[in-house]
Write an enzyme that holds these catalytic residues in place. Structure first.
Site, mmCIF file in Angstrom:
data_model
loop_
_atom_site.group_PDB
_atom_site.id
_atom_site.type_symbol
_atom_site.label_atom_id
_atom_site.label_comp_id
_atom_site.label_asym_id
_atom_site.label_seq_id
_atom_site.Cartn_x
_atom_site.Cartn_y
_atom_site.Cartn_z
ATOM 1 N N GLU A 164 -4.919 2.898 6.463
ATOM 2 C CA GLU A 164 -4.928 2.310 4.949
ATOM 3 C C GLU A 164 -5.479 3.570 4.512
ATOM 4 O O GLU A 164 -4.376 4.545 3.234
ATOM 5 C CB GLU A 164 -5.814 1.153 4.853
ATOM 6 C CG GLU A 164 -5.252 1.005 3.312
ATOM 7 C CD GLU A 164 -5.781 -0.056 2.640
ATOM 8 O OE1 GLU A 164 -6.050 -0.147 1.697
ATOM 9 O OE2 GLU A 164 -5.310 -0.946 3.200
ATOM 10 N N SER A 203 -11.113 -0.795 2.827
ATOM 11 C CA SER A 203 -10.210 -1.378 3.932
ATOM 12 C C SER A 203 -9.702 0.647 4.455
ATOM 13 O O SER A 203 -8.901 1.027 4.146
ATOM 14 C CB SER A 203 -8.807 -2.637 3.297
ATOM 15 O OG SER A 203 -10.220 -3.287 2.955
ATOM 16 N N ARG A 208 0.599 -0.989 0.610
ATOM 17 C CA ARG A 208 -0.320 -0.137 -0.161
ATOM 18 C C ARG A 208 0.838 0.707 0.240
ATOM 19 O O ARG A 208 0.538 2.136 0.680
ATOM 20 C CB ARG A 208 -0.955 0.566 1.168
ATOM 21 C CG ARG A 208 -1.703 -1.049 1.859
ATOM 22 C CD ARG A 208 -1.985 -1.239 -0.186
ATOM 23 N NE ARG A 208 -3.666 -1.945 -0.604
ATOM 24 C CZ ARG A 208 -3.265 -3.369 -0.740
ATOM 25 N NH1 ARG A 208 -1.859 -3.317 -1.341
ATOM 26 N NH2 ARG A 208 -4.123 -4.367 -0.451
#
Length: 300
Positions: free
Chosen positions: A293, A223, A173
């Site tokens: 995130e 998420s 990520r």
């Protein structure tokens, strides 16, 4: 800010003043941006950057607005929304080109239609091509770095450059783009020819999994927390007994514990407070500190 607004209008740039960002994010949350600018071409985008930099106006880029939490006070500066001129896709051989504003889901569907494999994992990621590269988006054990070939970017000075995978330093990520002031305008992905039935089977398996595990009818941002090494954030949240936990209009999904839903009237404060409560409870139970995130932007 108004002189910059007037100057952009004089240059025929689409710009709005004090635009609520809730209308531009998948969470449907967020206060106003001082300026919301929608360049109609790359040349307009370069001109916009030059004007903003000359007048020392802070700026950020907005794609589809997923994976983003804008504070209730909004963003002090200019938000550059990429669409129109950068909303395109084309296929050349085994490569697929996507403009930064193009939907990642649509790009995956286009690849599948042309019997090119590698993007099946992205069929449920509700972001833009540019945002996906920026965050090294992923799902189902795959991510953008697996198929990334190169990207065209515009630097803060208005120069156009092409970056390869080695330049982006991909990790979970993360890409080096998060540490720079460049704007992605286009990305190229290297795919693999495959029979349509195999691609369709994989696509449907991922789709069925999403329908079973994700709160798709609700406004959310994907998420919320990154998976810690060796763990799944959703499992840690569920084991802490937090499914269904609520603060204001924000609620932890009963389907997928790493999703926070806007039940209809959630504020950014509701979401951020719930995120902190989740972090505290998970840390208290497991000793693991969850890292967001989602990207949080705006005036605190």
């Amino acid at each position: 800010m108004k002189p910059v607004f007037s100057l952009l209008r004089e240059r025929q740039v689409e710009v709005t003043y004090q635009e609520p960002l809730a209308a531009h994010t998948t969470w449907k949350i967020g206060g106003p941006a001082d300026l919301l600018i929608t360049p109609s071409s790359k040349s307009h985008l370069i001109m916009v950057l030059q004007i903003l930099n000359d007048h020392h106006v802070p700026w950020m880029v907005l794609g589809k607005g997923s994976n983003l939490l804008v504070t209730d006070k909004g963003y002090r500066g200019a938000v550059i929304k990429l669409n129109k001129a950068l909303d395109y896709a084309r296929i050349v051989g085994n490569q697929i080109y996507g403009g930064a504003a193009y939907s990642l889901i649509k790009l995956a569907a286009l690849a599948n239609k042309h019997r090119l494999s590698g993007l099946e994992f992205a069929g449920g990621i509700p972001g833009s091509v540019g945002g996906a590269v920026y965050m090294n988006a992923g799902a189902n054990g795959s991510d953008i770095s697996d198929i990334f070939h190169s990207a065209e970017v515009i630097t803060q000075t208005g120069a156009i450059r092409r970056l390869r995978a080695v330049d982006l330093d991909f990790s979970y990520r993360h890409s080096s783009l998060q540490d720079t002031d460049v704007i992605i305008t286009e990305a190229i992905f290297e795919l693999t020819p495959r029979d349509s039935e195999s691609i369709k089977l994989q696509w449907n398996q991922y789709k069925e999994k999403r329908l079973k595990t994700q709160p798709l009818p609700f406004d959310c941002a994907g998420s919320v927390f990154r998976n810690p090494p060796g763990h799944f954030a959703a499992k840690l949240i569920e084991e802490a007994g937090l499914k269904g936990m609520r603060y204001g209009g924000a609620e932890v999904s009963n389907k997928h514990a790493n999703f926070i839903m806007n039940t209809g009237n959630a504020t950014a404060l509701d979401v951020s407070t719930l995120m902190k409560q989740i972090q505290e409870k998970v840390h208290s139970q497991s000793g693991i500190q969850l890292v967001p995130e989602v990207v949080i932007v705006g005036e605190q």
